[in-house]
Design a protein around this motif. Structure first.
Motif, PDB file in Angstrom:
ATOM      1  N   PHE A 100       0.747  -1.356  -0.055  1.00  0.00           N
ATOM      2  CA  PHE A 100      -0.115   0.024  -0.034  1.00  0.00           C
ATOM      3  C   PHE A 100       0.993   1.156   0.072  1.00  0.00           C
ATOM      4  N   GLU A 101       0.420   2.093  -0.503  1.00  0.00           N
ATOM      5  CA  GLU A 101       0.963   3.712  -0.636  1.00  0.00           C
ATOM      6  C   GLU A 101       0.404   4.725   0.107  1.00  0.00           C
ATOM      7  N   ALA A 102       1.008   5.334   1.076  1.00  0.00           N
ATOM      8  CA  ALA A 102       0.432   6.585   1.785  1.00  0.00           C
ATOM      9  C   ALA A 102       0.350   7.824   0.940  1.00  0.00           C
ATOM     10  N   LEU A 103      -0.481   8.654   1.296  1.00  0.00           N
ATOM     11  CA  LEU A 103      -0.687  10.042   0.906  1.00  0.00           C
ATOM     12  C   LEU A 103       0.558  10.615   0.526  1.00  0.00           C
ATOM     13  N   LYS A 104       0.861  11.075  -0.598  1.00  0.00           N
ATOM     14  CA  LYS A 104       2.292  11.974  -0.655  1.00  0.00           C
ATOM     15  C   LYS A 104       3.494  11.247  -0.430  1.00  0.00           C
ATOM     16  N   ASN A 105       3.417   9.727  -0.411  1.00  0.00           N
ATOM     17  CA  ASN A 105       4.394   8.875  -0.065  1.00  0.00           C
ATOM     18  C   ASN A 105       5.072   9.504   1.312  1.00  0.00           C
ATOM     19  N   ALA A 106       4.319  10.069   2.252  1.00  0.00           N
ATOM     20  CA  ALA A 106       4.825  10.536   3.545  1.00  0.00           C
ATOM     21  C   ALA A 106       5.359   9.048   4.335  1.00  0.00           C
ATOM     22  N   PRO A 107       6.401   9.148   5.104  1.00  0.00           N
ATOM     23  CA  PRO A 107       7.077   8.145   5.642  1.00  0.00           C
ATOM     24  C   PRO A 107       5.728   7.698   6.750  1.00  0.00           C
ATOM     25  N   VAL A 108       5.740   6.572   6.830  1.00  0.00           N
ATOM     26  CA  VAL A 108       4.739   5.639   7.552  1.00  0.00           C
ATOM     27  C   VAL A 108       5.565   5.257   8.979  1.00  0.00           C
ATOM     28  N   LEU A 109       4.904   5.839   9.938  1.00  0.00           N
ATOM     29  CA  LEU A 109       5.454   5.770  11.597  1.00  0.00           C
ATOM     30  C   LEU A 109       4.797   4.667  12.393  1.00  0.00           C
ATOM     31  N   SER A 110       3.493   4.430  11.865  1.00  0.00           N
ATOM     32  CA  SER A 110       2.602   3.405  12.785  1.00  0.00           C
ATOM     33  C   SER A 110       1.862   2.515  11.843  1.00  0.00           C
ATOM     34  N   VAL A 111       1.310   1.363  12.315  1.00  0.00           N
ATOM     35  CA  VAL A 111       0.507   0.380  11.478  1.00  0.00           C
ATOM     36  C   VAL A 111      -0.294  -0.309  12.645  1.00  0.00           C
ATOM     37  N   ALA A 112      -1.418  -0.781  12.122  1.00  0.00           N
ATOM     38  CA  ALA A 112      -2.482  -1.323  13.141  1.00  0.00           C
ATOM     39  C   ALA A 112      -3.065  -2.331  11.945  1.00  0.00           C
ATOM     40  N   CYS A 113      -3.637  -3.473  12.594  1.00  0.00           N
ATOM     41  CA  CYS A 113      -4.231  -4.488  11.719  1.00  0.00           C
ATOM     42  C   CYS A 113      -5.439  -5.009  12.615  1.00  0.00           C
ATOM     43  N   ASN A 114      -6.577  -5.300  11.516  1.00  0.00           N
ATOM     44  CA  ASN A 114      -7.919  -5.857  11.935  1.00  0.00           C
ATOM     45  C   ASN A 114      -8.089  -7.095  11.214  1.00  0.00           C
ATOM     46  N   ALA A 115      -7.874  -8.175  11.662  1.00  0.00           N
ATOM     47  CA  ALA A 115      -8.091  -9.426  10.793  1.00  0.00           C
ATOM     48  C   ALA A 115      -9.599  -9.635  10.605  1.00  0.00           C
ATOM     49  N   ALA A 116     -10.547  -9.129  11.477  1.00  0.00           N
ATOM     50  CA  ALA A 116     -11.993  -9.444  11.207  1.00  0.00           C
ATOM     51  C   ALA A 116     -12.368  -8.705  10.160  1.00  0.00           C
ATOM     52  N   THR A 117     -11.541  -7.651   9.952  1.00  0.00           N
ATOM     53  CA  THR A 117     -12.251  -6.772   8.717  1.00  0.00           C
ATOM     54  C   THR A 117     -11.572  -6.482   7.630  1.00  0.00           C
ATOM     55  N   ASN A 118     -10.474  -7.315   7.388  1.00  0.00           N
ATOM     56  CA  ASN A 118      -9.386  -7.226   6.385  1.00  0.00           C
ATOM     57  C   ASN A 118      -8.963  -6.048   6.188  1.00  0.00           C
ATOM     58  N   THR A 119      -8.598  -5.129   7.554  1.00  0.00           N
ATOM     59  CA  THR A 119      -8.230  -3.952   7.436  1.00  0.00           C
ATOM     60  C   THR A 119      -6.804  -3.687   8.021  1.00  0.00           C
ATOM     61  N   VAL A 120      -5.844  -2.752   7.035  1.00  0.00           N
ATOM     62  CA  VAL A 120      -4.640  -2.506   7.646  1.00  0.00           C
ATOM     63  C   VAL A 120      -4.556  -0.823   7.804  1.00  0.00           C
ATOM     64  N   VAL A 121      -4.093  -0.246   8.830  1.00  0.00           N
ATOM     65  CA  VAL A 121      -4.300   1.346   8.889  1.00  0.00           C
ATOM     66  C   VAL A 121      -2.883   1.703   9.095  1.00  0.00           C
ATOM     67  N   ALA A 122      -2.414   2.882   8.542  1.00  0.00           N
ATOM     68  CA  ALA A 122      -1.058   3.479   8.708  1.00  0.00           C
ATOM     69  C   ALA A 122      -1.033   4.797   9.081  1.00  0.00           C
ATOM     70  N   GLY A 123      -0.378   5.213   9.829  1.00  0.00           N
ATOM     71  CA  GLY A 123      -0.318   6.616  10.381  1.00  0.00           C
ATOM     72  C   GLY A 123       1.136   7.412   9.927  1.00  0.00           C
ATOM     73  N   THR A 124       1.213   8.634   9.466  1.00  0.00           N
ATOM     74  CA  THR A 124       2.233   8.975   8.749  1.00  0.00           C
ATOM     75  C   THR A 124       2.952  10.180   9.556  1.00  0.00           C
ATOM     76  N   GLU A 125       4.084  10.468   9.183  1.00  0.00           N
ATOM     77  CA  GLU A 125       4.812  11.620   9.459  1.00  0.00           C
ATOM     78  C   GLU A 125       4.189  13.026   8.901  1.00  0.00           C
ATOM     79  N   LEU A 126       4.324  14.027   9.408  1.00  0.00           N
ATOM     80  CA  LEU A 126       3.933  15.191   9.068  1.00  0.00           C
ATOM     81  C   LEU A 126       4.469  15.752   7.720  1.00  0.00           C
ATOM     82  N   VAL A 127       3.761  15.717   6.537  1.00  0.00           N
ATOM     83  CA  VAL A 127       4.407  16.163   5.641  1.00  0.00           C
ATOM     84  C   VAL A 127       3.462  17.212   4.743  1.00  0.00           C
ATOM     85  N   SER A 128       3.931  18.471   4.234  1.00  0.00           N
ATOM     86  CA  SER A 128       3.032  19.453   3.771  1.00  0.00           C
ATOM     87  C   SER A 128       1.867  19.879   4.647  1.00  0.00           C
ATOM     88  N   SER A 129       2.043  19.939   5.880  1.00  0.00           N
ATOM     89  CA  SER A 129       1.230  20.079   6.815  1.00  0.00           C
ATOM     90  C   SER A 129       0.080  19.553   7.263  1.00  0.00           C
TER      91      SER A 129
END
Length: 286
Positions: A100-129
C-alpha cells in the motif's frame, strides 16, 4: 517489582551496532525489525533465527511492525520511510504479498491490523502540513477506503484497534493528542468520539476494553477511562502518574505490556538492564 529470570539471549544474527526496533508474535514464533532494515523470524523458545523474510524491507528504513493482518490474522505488516506499508506471509520467503502507498509518499510511522475486517491502517509523518491516518481493505490495495487528514497536526506515532470492538481505533501523535474513532462513520469530525490531551505520544493503547493508557516521549504516564458520547454523566477523572523515571528508578520507559493489570517495561542504560514493573489500576478507573 516482580523478579524475572532470563531464559535465553540472542543477537538475532544482526550486524554489529544494529538496534532492534520491535518484536511481534507470529505463527512462526517471533518477528523482528531492526535498524539494518531486515525483517526476521525467530524461534520464541530459544531465540534462534528461523529465516530472514527480507533483508531490505523498506527503502529508507523500516519503522514499525504489527501482526494480525488478513482473514486468518497470519500476515505481518510493516511500515517504512519510503511511504509504503507491506504485508508479509511468515510461511513464505518470496517477498511482500501486498503493498500500500501512503498519501504523498509520507513516511509511515505506525501501523495497525484488524483481521476481522481485513483492514490495515497506517499513520504518517507530518508532510506538507498533513499527518494522515489511512485505511485499506487488503483485498483492494490500490486505494485507501478511508482517510483521516485533519485529526492530527503532527506525526502519528501510534495506532491500535480496540480489543473487542472492531470498529473502534485509537491514534496517538506528537501533537499531544490521543484520539479514539468510530470507524463506521465516514465524516472525520463525527467519527472522533474522544480526545485525550496528554503530551507528545510515544505509546498509547487499550489497557482494558474501557481503559486507555498514554505514555509521552518524556516518560509521563496516565490512564484514562473511555467515555460514551451519549452518556450525559460527567466524564471520570484520569489518573495522572507524571514522570515515571524517578519513582521507577529508570532512565526510560520502553512499553506497557497488557496482561492482567499490565506491566511496564523500563530500562537503564547505565546498567544495560530491562526491568518490568507490575501496574495495578486505581479503583477509580477499574
Amino acid at each position: 517489582m516482580h523478579t524475572l529470570k532470563a531464559t535465553g539471549a540472542s543477537s538475532l544474527s544482526l550486524p554489529e551496532g544494529s538496534y532492534i526496533y520491535a518484536l511481534a508474535p507470529c505463527s512462526a514464533g517471533l518477528a523482528a525489525i531492526s535498524s539494518d532494515d531486515s525483517l526476521r523470524l525467530i524461534d520464541s523458545a530459544n531465540l534462534k533465527q528461523i529465516s530472514v523474510l527480507s533483508s531490505q524491507t523498506h527503502s529508507g528504513g523500516v519503522t514499525c511492525l504489527r501482526t494480525g493482518a488478513g482473514e486468518q490474522g497470519t500476515l505481518l505488516a510493516t511500515g517504512g520511510r519510503d511511504g509504503k506499508v507491506r504485508l508479509w506471509d511468515a510461511n513464505r520467503t518470496a517477498g511482500a504479498t501486498v503493498e500500500f502507498e501512503a498519501l504523498k509518499n509520507a513516511p509511515v510511522l505506525s501501523v495497525a491490523c484488524n483481521a476481522a475486517t481485513n483492514t490495515v491502517v497506517a499513520g504518517t509523518e507530518l508532510v506538507s502540513s498533513q499527518a494522515v491516518v489511512s485505511f485499506w481493505d487488503i483485498r483492494f490495495p490500490r486505494e485507501p477506503r478511508l482517510q483521516y487528514v485533519e485529526s492530527h497536526n503532527d506525526d502519528v506515532t501510534e495506532l491500535e484497534y480496540h480489543p473487542t470492538q472492531n470498529h473502534i481505533l485509537l491514534s496517538g501523535s506528537t501533537d499531544g493528542l490521543v484520539n479514539i474513532y468510530d470507524t463506521t462513520i465516514q465524516d472525520e469530525d463525527d467519527a472522533l468520539v474522544q480526545v485525550i490531551n496528554h503530551g507528545s505520544v510515544h505509546h498509547a493503547g487499550f489497557l482494558s476494553p474501557d481503559t486507555v493508557y498514554a505514555l509521552s516521549h518524556d516518560e509521563v504516564f496516565s490512564i484514562h477511562p473511555m467515555t460514551n458520547p451519549d452518556d450525559p454523566q460527567k466524564e471520570p477523572e484520569p489518573v495522572l502518574f507524571g514522570d515515571l523515571r524517578e519513582p521507577l528508578a529508570c532512565e526510560y520507559v520502553v512499553q506497557l505490556c497488557p496482561g492482567g493489570a499490565g506491566y511496564l517495561a523500563v530500562g537503564n542504560k547505565m546498567y544495560s538492564s530491562l526491568i518490568f514493573w507490575f501496574v495495578c489500576l486505581p479503583c477509580s478507573v477499574c
